[in-house]
Design an enzyme around this catalytic site. Structure first.
Site, PDB file in Angstrom:
ATOM      1  CG  HIS A 373       4.340   2.072  -5.118  1.00 45.03           C
ATOM      2  ND1 HIS A 373       4.187   2.241  -3.672  1.00 45.03           N
ATOM      3  CD2 HIS A 373       3.876   3.239  -5.586  1.00 45.03           C
ATOM      4  CE1 HIS A 373       3.531   3.439  -3.565  1.00 45.03           C
ATOM      5  NE2 HIS A 373       3.469   4.017  -4.859  1.00 45.03           N
ATOM      6  CE  LYS A 561       3.902 -11.230   2.626  1.00 42.41           C
ATOM      7  NZ  LYS A 561       4.940 -10.079   2.697  1.00 42.41           N
ATOM      8  NE  ARG A 562      -3.194  -9.788  -5.206  1.00 47.62           N
ATOM      9  CZ  ARG A 562      -4.109  -9.028  -6.245  1.00 47.62           C
ATOM     10  NH1 ARG A 562      -4.765  -8.005  -6.001  1.00 47.62           N
ATOM     11  NH2 ARG A 562      -4.175  -9.458  -7.519  1.00 47.62           N
ATOM     12  CE  LYS A 567       3.498  -9.185  -2.956  1.00 47.68           C
ATOM     13  NZ  LYS A 567       3.765  -8.263  -2.022  1.00 47.68           N
ATOM     14  CB  THR A 669       2.615  -1.911   4.244  1.00 44.09           C
ATOM     15  OG1 THR A 669       1.749  -2.834   3.201  1.00 44.09           O
ATOM     16  CG2 THR A 669       3.277  -0.530   3.431  1.00 44.09           C
ATOM     17  CE  LYS A 673      -0.960  -2.310   6.599  1.00 38.66           C
ATOM     18  NZ  LYS A 673      -1.369  -2.654   5.366  1.00 38.66           N
TER      19      LYS A 673
HETATM   20  C1  26W Z   1      -0.277  -2.339 -13.895  1.00 37.48           C
HETATM   21  C2  26W Z   1      -0.624  -3.276 -12.904  1.00 37.48           C
HETATM   22  C3  26W Z   1       0.064  -2.873 -11.617  1.00 37.48           C
HETATM   23  C4  26W Z   1      -0.725  -2.727 -10.570  1.00 37.48           C
HETATM   24  C5  26W Z   1      -0.234  -2.541  -9.223  1.00 37.48           C
HETATM   25  C6  26W Z   1       1.454  -2.804 -11.419  1.00 37.48           C
HETATM   26  C7  26W Z   1       2.155  -2.347  -9.985  1.00 37.48           C
HETATM   27  C8  26W Z   1       1.083  -2.447  -9.151  1.00 37.48           C
HETATM   28  C9  26W Z   1       1.553  -2.079  -7.798  1.00 37.48           C
HETATM   29  C10 26W Z   1       2.659  -1.058  -7.833  1.00 37.48           C
HETATM   30  C11 26W Z   1       2.038  -3.271  -6.861  1.00 37.48           C
HETATM   31  C12 26W Z   1       2.111  -2.767  -5.540  1.00 37.48           C
HETATM   32  O1  26W Z   1       1.115  -2.673  -4.969  1.00 37.48           O
HETATM   33  N1  26W Z   1       3.341  -2.792  -5.148  1.00 37.48           N
HETATM   34  C13 26W Z   1       3.578  -2.750  -3.620  1.00 37.48           C
HETATM   35  O2  26W Z   1       3.415  -1.315  -3.152  1.00 37.48           O
HETATM   36  C14 26W Z   1       3.526  -1.201  -1.772  1.00 37.48           C
HETATM   37  C15 26W Z   1       3.394   0.040  -1.406  1.00 37.48           C
HETATM   38  O3  26W Z   1       4.495   0.986  -1.553  1.00 37.48           O
HETATM   39  C16 26W Z   1       5.085  -1.921  -1.295  1.00 37.48           C
HETATM   40  O4  26W Z   1       5.005  -2.042   0.108  1.00 37.48           O
HETATM   41  C17 26W Z   1       5.147  -3.384  -1.888  1.00 37.48           C
HETATM   42  O5  26W Z   1       6.434  -3.770  -1.528  1.00 37.48           O
HETATM   43  C18 26W Z   1       5.006  -3.525  -3.451  1.00 37.48           C
HETATM   44  O6  26W Z   1       4.843  -4.772  -3.872  1.00 37.48           O
END
Ligand code: 26W
Length: 820
Positions: A373, A561-562, A567, A669, A673
């Protein structure tokens, strides 16, 4: 149905011979029954909270029955099951979604109204289950909803965090985090299964011995933690199925260490208990930043070991063997966070079930699949070897063997190319690389948008992709549009139903039936009238929460978004200050009134992100209190962004800000939406924006900025941010250090212009600024032409169907999990 049976038994009876027990229930009778059973009262004298809990428990028990019947039917039919492993499920609220999916909304709304209760007030009691940070967690929940609606047997596994994603409060412009005690009310949705608790071992060391001719290995001297499963039932739209999300909670084997107690070491006795429970205490609020913390590793192993043990136990109970596991079970790893599935499944098959290495490896590889992701290097998990070995000694020794055999194989494929082999190794530089562990084992690896998957194939995973290209594929993300459109935007949904029929409720592609109306003035006017009502609703919330009055006739420009530098919320707010200066310079110019709305949480330790939130809040104060621009420009930062807030903001959006630097947003995503609710995207060709553009065409999206390859080229050429500064932009940057914003933001300016914090402007905010400002001028110009904008909005709704999570989950089921 004899009177004496209580509602629970009635439902059990109903479910026996009808997969749709929800069709036979009498809401008032069921509620009174549950109220009597739980609270000894009835609707006539129940409090709102009692009604809320009774309604949730009634729905939970209905789903429990549906799941029992559905589960038995799947087992009878020996259907292949998928297990979705994720450290995060951003469920949000459940009550409205479950009633909607069960087709009971209208009936309960009436039954409650007859008893003097407003179901919308009952919904407001339902807390967000915030067991996730952002995109990854929400996607997991959207996929559970879709799989259940399509009768796929899919079980989610995660952790029962006592505290979900923190509650955000902005105090003097600065983000503060507060604990999210969601279980206070949210526990109604969980069903504990203490008897199915599983032992998970930490620490100790590895003991090896020969047992007559068999080489035996085991972990000794370990400390045990019990993982107790709690079931959250998942409904599907108009479906026979009900699935489960199993959340593990950590407990000490016997809640009290009598030995320590009898030694008079009372505190120690309790301390050890508390120690164990800390494992499932809180969600790590990091999004895209690894935090190599011991507790995070223990959380990941608790999830993986408990889940795999329960999967193997259920499988063996049915098939009395493990050799057919890949035929009957698919285990999906949601990013690298559950990557310990690879060595743990090997450990269980070899140490606990006497498989040889090769057979165990074959079963493991054919059972596991992995989704990536993010390409952000700081998010690719790499565990320090000492920490890893200390906590997971046996798992580590299995990783060593996986690595040894991998290197042996790579030496044959890439002879003497030690740079490449080191890059691909599972263990190197004293680290265990979790992505490589997945790449070495999983039979399928996918990205989450076409562009992202290409970047994986040709970039960070190219060496693995070159060896086995057939393992790599794309599955573009999708959303549970029945939540994000039908439940969040009932005005639009009801209007669409009467205009194009209700087929789109089952198949989102049917939204294309709207296309013939793109030049129908009445329909365009109706759509804008609905959008305006949704904007009035959001304006009321903004007035109530922020005390700011916004104009529903202005353009509602939304970035939700975060908070992360890639971003580029910073690009958005710098442009707002640029507009502000233009209006100040020419207050009587004809500016299309605009309201810029932000909502975003920053990871607790991510200072730069928090500084950007402060800048947005400071800018909103300056601009919203400046009479010269009041009727033309407003800026709002909405606190504590979460699923239920997004469900109110999204239907009110005119413009969807998707402005990440090309190549960094894996998919997005929120963009989907906002699109299905008629918002028009202003964005870069990044992530799924590329596919949104493919769907709507050049004339129905506002594109700007460098493409991913142009970003790469500018890097190669050498990027000098100051070369992109115009006098207007310089003037805006000066506002950040002049004090006019009530405080100085020197760090932000230095992060853009100097190497004080490393590479200057690493996300090329200044390089894309001019073209962004150009695209924003296009927005203002086009919005003036109400019909044209309404047509763009209609076409975005009509072409959003492909972004349904039903489509995505079907692709996973067919291309990766091979579900029947
Ligand atoms: C280890 C800490 C950590 C926690 C969460 C690292 C990475 C993440 C996630 C992968 C971050 C995340 O939410 N990524 C997002 O995933 C979405 C679902 O596929 C995508 O639509 C977003 O572009 C992506 O940033």
């Amino acid at each position: 149905m004899n009177k004496k049976q209580n509602s629970k038994q009635k439902i059990q009876k109903l479910a026996e011979n009808d997969a749709r027990p929800e069709r036979a229930i009498q809401p008032t009778e069921l509620l009174n029954d549950t109220l009597r059973r739980i609270f000894g009262c009835e609707l006539a004298d129940a409090t709102q909270k009692q009604v809320y809990r009774a309604l949730c428990i009634s729905v939970r028990e209905l789903l429990t029955e549906k799941n029992r019947v559905f589960g038995n039917r799947c087992t009878e039919k020996e259907r292949k099951e998928v297990y979705y492993m994720s450290m995060e499920f951003l469920v949000g609220t459940s009550l409205r979604n479950n009633l909607f999916n069960l087709g009971l909304e209208a009936e309960f709304r009436k039954a409650l109204a007859d008893a003097g209760f407003d179901i919308d007030e009952i919904y407001a009691i339902d807390p967000d289950a915030g067991l996730g940070n952002g995109g990854l967690g929400r996607l997991a929940s959207c996929y559970m909803d879709a799989a259940t609606g399509m009768d796929y047997p899919m079980t989610g596994f995660s952790i029962r965090y006592e505290f979900g994603i923190f509650k955000q409060k902005i105090v003097d412009g600065w983000q503060m985090e507060f604990p999210d005690n969601w279980l206070e009310m949210g526990d109604v949705w969980l069903q504990a299964r203490e008897d199915d608790a599983v032992e998970v071992k930490f620490g100790g060391e590895v003991r090896e011995w020969m047992d007559n001719d068999r080489f035996k290995v085991a972990q000794v001297g370990y400390s045990s933690v019990m993982a107790v499963p709690y079931d959250m039932y998942i409904s599907g739209y108009d479906s026979d199925a009900a699935n489960r999300l199993v959340l593990w909670s950590a407990k000490l084997p016997q809640s009290f260490d009598m030995a320590a107690f009898s030694r008079g070491d009372y505190v120690r006795a309790l301390e050890r208990n508390a120690m164990a429970e800390t494992i499932s205490k809180v969600l790590y609020p990091a999004d895209d930043h690894i935090q190599g913390k011991r507790l995070r590793l223990k959380q990941q192993y608790l999830l993986v070991s408990a889940s795999l043990q329960s999967i193997l136990k259920k499988h063996y109970k049915k098939y009395r063997t493990y050799t057919n596991l890949p035929e009957k079970v698919a285990i999906h790893i949601n990013d690298t966070h559950p990557a310990l599935c690879v060595p743990e499944l090997m450990r269980l098959l070899i140490d606990e079930h006497d498989f040889g290495w090769d057979e165990a490896w074959d079963i493991t590889c054919r059972t596991l699949s992995y989704t990536n992701h993010t390409v952000m290097s700081e998010a690719l998990e790499r565990w320090n070897v000492d920490l890893f070995r200390e906590q997971l000694p046996r798992v580590y020794s299995i990783c060593q063997e996986i690595n040894r055999r991998l290197i042996e194989h790579l030496c044959a494929v890439y002879p003497n190319d030690w740079g490449k082999i080191n890059y691909m190794a599972v263990i190197a530089n004293n680290e265990v690389r979790m992505a490589n562990l997945c790449l070495a084992a999983c039979h399928k690896v996918n990205g989450v948008s076409k562009l992202h998957t290409d970047i994986l194939r040709n970039g960070i995973f190219r060496d693995y992709c070159q060896i086995t290209p057939e393992r790599f594929l794309n599955v573009t993300n999708g959303i549970a549009y029945r939540r994000w459109l039908c439940q969040s935007d009932p005005l639009l949904t009801d209007y669409l139903k009467q205009l194009i029929g209700g087929d789109f409720l089952r198949d989102a592609r049917a939204l294309e039936k709207l296309l013939p109306y793109q030049n129908d003035e009445k329909v365009l006017a109706d759509l804008m009238a609905i959008k305006r009502k949704n904007k009035e609703r959001l304006a009321a919330l903004i007035e109530n929460q922020n005390g700011v009055r916004v104009d529903p006739d202005s353009i509602f420009d939304i970035q939700i978004k975060r908070l992360h530098e890639y971003k580029r919320q910073l690009l958005n707010i710098l442009h707002v200050l640029y507009l502000y200066r233009q209006i100040k310079a020419n207050p009587h110019g004809d500016f299309m009134p605009r309201t810029f709305i932000f909502a975003a949480k920053a990871s607790a330790g991510y200072i730069r992100a928090k500084q950007i939130i402060s800048l947005i809040v400071a800018a909103s104060k300056l601009i919203n209190n400046d009479p010269d621009v009041n009727d033309k420009l407003k800026v709002v930062f909405l606190e504590d962004y979460k699923v239920s807030l997004a469900e109110i903001i999204i239907p009110a959006a005119d413009i969807s800000e998707q402005i990440s630097i090309a190549g960094k947003e894996a998919s997005g995503t929120g963009n989907m939406k906002l699109m299905i609710n008629g918002a028009v995207t202003i964005g870069t060709l990044d992530g799924a924006n590329v596919e949104i553009h493919e769907q709507v065409g050049d004339e129905n999206i506002f594109l700007f900025g460098m493409k991913a390859h142009e970003v790469e080229e500018l890097w190669q050429r050498g990027y000098h941010p100051t070369e992109f500064i115009t006098p207007e932009l310089q003037a805006v940057l000066d506002m950040l250090t002049s004090g006019v914003l009530g405080q100085r933001f020197d760090d932000l300016v230095d992060s853009l212009l100097t190497n004080r914090f490393g590479t200057a402007d690493p996300y090329m905010t200044l390089a894309d600024f001019q073209d962004y400002a150009r695209a924003q001028r296009d927005v203002a110009a086009v919005y003036q032409d109400k019909q044209r904008f309404a047509r763009m909005s209609l076409i975005n709704i009509a072409k959003a169907g492909i972004f349904s999570s039903d489509r995505a989950v079907k692709e996973y089921a067919d291309e990766i999990w091979n579900l029947d």
